[in-house]
Design a protein around this motif. Structure first.
Motif, PDB file in Angstrom:
ATOM      1  N   UNK A 184      10.757   1.848   1.612  1.00 60.12           N
ATOM      2  CA  UNK A 184      11.042   2.369   0.275  1.00 60.12           C
ATOM      3  C   UNK A 184      10.538   3.796   0.093  1.00 60.12           C
ATOM      4  N   UNK A 185       9.882   4.345   1.101  1.00 55.14           N
ATOM      5  CA  UNK A 185       9.339   5.706   1.035  1.00 55.14           C
ATOM      6  C   UNK A 185      10.244   6.671   1.777  1.00 55.14           C
ATOM      7  N   UNK A 186      10.211   7.928   1.357  1.00 54.03           N
ATOM      8  CA  UNK A 186      10.919   8.996   2.033  1.00 54.03           C
ATOM      9  C   UNK A 186       9.993   9.508   3.132  1.00 54.03           C
ATOM     10  N   UNK A 187       9.933   8.789   4.244  1.00 54.51           N
ATOM     11  CA  UNK A 187       9.027   9.117   5.341  1.00 54.51           C
ATOM     12  C   UNK A 187       9.811   9.660   6.524  1.00 54.51           C
ATOM     13  N   UNK A 188       9.111  10.441   7.356  1.00 53.75           N
ATOM     14  CA  UNK A 188       9.691  10.922   8.605  1.00 53.75           C
ATOM     15  C   UNK A 188       8.773  10.473   9.735  1.00 53.75           C
ATOM     16  N   UNK A 189       9.358  10.145  10.872  1.00 58.35           N
ATOM     17  CA  UNK A 189       8.623   9.582  11.999  1.00 58.35           C
ATOM     18  C   UNK A 189       8.593  10.574  13.152  1.00 58.35           C
ATOM     19  N   UNK A 190       7.433  10.713  13.776  1.00 57.12           N
ATOM     20  CA  UNK A 190       7.210  11.691  14.834  1.00 57.12           C
ATOM     21  C   UNK A 190       6.554  11.032  16.033  1.00 57.12           C
ATOM     22  N   UNK A 191       6.674  11.694  17.188  1.00 56.47           N
ATOM     23  CA  UNK A 191       5.971  11.216  18.368  1.00 56.47           C
ATOM     24  C   UNK A 191       4.778  12.104  18.703  1.00 56.47           C
ATOM     25  N   UNK A 192       4.506  13.137  17.869  1.00 61.69           N
ATOM     26  CA  UNK A 192       3.328  13.979  18.081  1.00 61.69           C
ATOM     27  C   UNK A 192       2.732  14.405  16.736  1.00 61.69           C
ATOM     28  N   UNK A 193       1.413  14.579  16.736  1.00 64.74           N
ATOM     29  CA  UNK A 193       0.713  15.058  15.535  1.00 64.74           C
ATOM     30  C   UNK A 193       1.174  16.475  15.212  1.00 64.74           C
ATOM     31  N   UNK A 194       1.363  17.286  16.233  1.00 66.99           N
ATOM     32  CA  UNK A 194       1.774  18.683  16.014  1.00 66.99           C
ATOM     33  C   UNK A 194       3.115  18.768  15.282  1.00 66.99           C
ATOM     34  N   UNK A 195       4.071  17.962  15.691  1.00 68.57           N
ATOM     35  CA  UNK A 195       5.363  17.946  15.008  1.00 68.57           C
ATOM     36  C   UNK A 195       5.247  17.472  13.573  1.00 68.57           C
ATOM     37  N   UNK A 196       4.419  16.455  13.357  1.00 70.93           N
ATOM     38  CA  UNK A 196       4.214  15.927  12.002  1.00 70.93           C
ATOM     39  C   UNK A 196       3.574  16.976  11.108  1.00 70.93           C
ATOM     40  N   UNK A 197       2.535  17.646  11.615  1.00 74.27           N
ATOM     41  CA  UNK A 197       1.855  18.676  10.821  1.00 74.27           C
ATOM     42  C   UNK A 197       2.796  19.836  10.494  1.00 74.27           C
ATOM     43  N   UNK A 198       3.596  20.256  11.462  1.00 74.21           N
ATOM     44  CA  UNK A 198       4.532  21.353  11.226  1.00 74.21           C
ATOM     45  C   UNK A 198       5.498  21.003  10.100  1.00 74.21           C
TER      46      UNK A 198
ATOM     47  N   UNK B   6       0.843  -1.201   0.000  1.00 76.37           N
ATOM     48  CA  UNK B   6       0.000   0.000   0.000  1.00 76.37           C
ATOM     49  C   UNK B   6       0.878   1.251   0.000  1.00 76.37           C
ATOM     50  N   UNK B   7       1.870   1.290   0.870  1.00 76.99           N
ATOM     51  CA  UNK B   7       2.723   2.469   0.997  1.00 76.99           C
ATOM     52  C   UNK B   7       3.614   2.698  -0.218  1.00 76.99           C
ATOM     53  N   UNK B   8       3.918   1.668  -0.943  1.00 72.05           N
ATOM     54  CA  UNK B   8       4.845   1.794  -2.064  1.00 72.05           C
ATOM     55  C   UNK B   8       4.167   1.860  -3.423  1.00 72.05           C
ATOM     56  N   UNK B   9       2.846   2.071  -3.442  1.00 71.62           N
ATOM     57  CA  UNK B   9       2.129   2.239  -4.699  1.00 71.62           C
ATOM     58  C   UNK B   9       2.355   3.663  -5.196  1.00 71.62           C
ATOM     59  N   UNK B  10       3.119   3.857  -6.288  1.00 71.37           N
ATOM     60  CA  UNK B  10       3.455   5.209  -6.741  1.00 71.37           C
ATOM     61  C   UNK B  10       2.233   6.039  -7.150  1.00 71.37           C
ATOM     62  N   UNK B  11       1.162   5.405  -7.511  1.00 74.92           N
ATOM     63  CA  UNK B  11      -0.043   6.144  -7.916  1.00 74.92           C
ATOM     64  C   UNK B  11      -0.585   6.976  -6.757  1.00 74.92           C
ATOM     65  N   UNK B  12      -0.412   6.515  -5.521  1.00 74.64           N
ATOM     66  CA  UNK B  12      -0.970   7.189  -4.357  1.00 74.64           C
ATOM     67  C   UNK B  12       0.099   7.831  -3.463  1.00 74.64           C
ATOM     68  N   UNK B  13       1.343   7.838  -3.904  1.00 71.80           N
ATOM     69  CA  UNK B  13       2.424   8.389  -3.094  1.00 71.80           C
ATOM     70  C   UNK B  13       2.230   9.887  -2.892  1.00 71.80           C
ATOM     71  N   UNK B  14       2.481  10.341  -1.679  1.00 70.73           N
ATOM     72  CA  UNK B  14       2.363  11.758  -1.363  1.00 70.73           C
ATOM     73  C   UNK B  14       3.720  12.441  -1.469  1.00 70.73           C
ATOM     74  N   UNK B  15       3.678  13.760  -1.558  1.00 73.92           N
ATOM     75  CA  UNK B  15       4.895  14.567  -1.628  1.00 73.92           C
ATOM     76  C   UNK B  15       5.706  14.431  -0.347  1.00 73.92           C
ATOM     77  N   UNK B  16       5.013  14.391   0.781  1.00 73.83           N
ATOM     78  CA  UNK B  16       5.640  14.168   2.083  1.00 73.83           C
ATOM     79  C   UNK B  16       4.782  13.183   2.865  1.00 73.83           C
ATOM     80  N   UNK B  17       5.445  12.317   3.596  1.00 70.28           N
ATOM     81  CA  UNK B  17       4.761  11.314   4.412  1.00 70.28           C
ATOM     82  C   UNK B  17       5.284  11.414   5.839  1.00 70.28           C
ATOM     83  N   UNK B  18       4.381  11.784   6.765  1.00 70.18           N
ATOM     84  CA  UNK B  18       4.724  11.866   8.187  1.00 70.18           C
ATOM     85  C   UNK B  18       3.950  10.786   8.922  1.00 70.18           C
ATOM     86  N   UNK B  19       4.651  10.022   9.745  1.00 72.03           N
ATOM     87  CA  UNK B  19       4.028   8.940  10.497  1.00 72.03           C
ATOM     88  C   UNK B  19       4.230   9.205  11.985  1.00 72.03           C
TER      89      UNK B  19
END
Length: 118
Positions: free
Chosen positions: A84-98, A54-67
């Motif tokens: 395989x994705x350029x994702x960043x991992x956070x411990x808070x929604x606020x940090x991810x949204x920023x 699901x995460x590696x389907x290029x048709x649905x890939x986002x410009x940025x992915x925060x988890x």
């Protein structure tokens, strides 16, 4: 997202995701995605593999992915699934949204991370 996902749950999730993508006003792959899995349980290997597809389907890939993820084994599973994705991992929604909404955000692999890298 929370709990345990059987393959049937992932199929329903993908159908809902596909419907939501049809409503996007942005150009293909120009959107950003925030995934909050702090309540997710440890998943079966089959589920992790399904999420990887699901995460590696290029048709649905986002410009940025925060988890947003808790400190647990689930964190290791999502890092494997999103490997395989350029994702960043956070411990808070606020940090991810920023990070998602910052116009000059560093690429995920170059950014410092409070949760840490795999």
């Amino acid at each position: 997202m929370s709990g345990f996902f059987a393959i049937e749950d992932i199929v329903r999730f993908v159908a809902a995701r596909d419907q939501a993508h049809h409503l996007l006003k942005s150009a293909p792959n120009a959107h950003v995605t925030l995934v909050d899995i702090r309540g997710m349980k440890i998943q079966s290997q089959d589920s992790v593999e399904s999420f990887r597809h699901v995460l590696n389907n290029p048709k649905f890939a986002s410009r940025r992915l925060a988890i947003v993820v808790a400190q647990s084994l689930a964190r290791l599973q999502i890092k494997r699934a999103a490997g395989e994705r350029d994702a960043r991992y956070f411990d808070s929604v606020e940090g991810a949204e920023a990070w998602l909404l910052a116009p000059d955000a560093a690429p995920a692999e170059a950014a410092l991370e409070s949760v840490g890298h795999a």
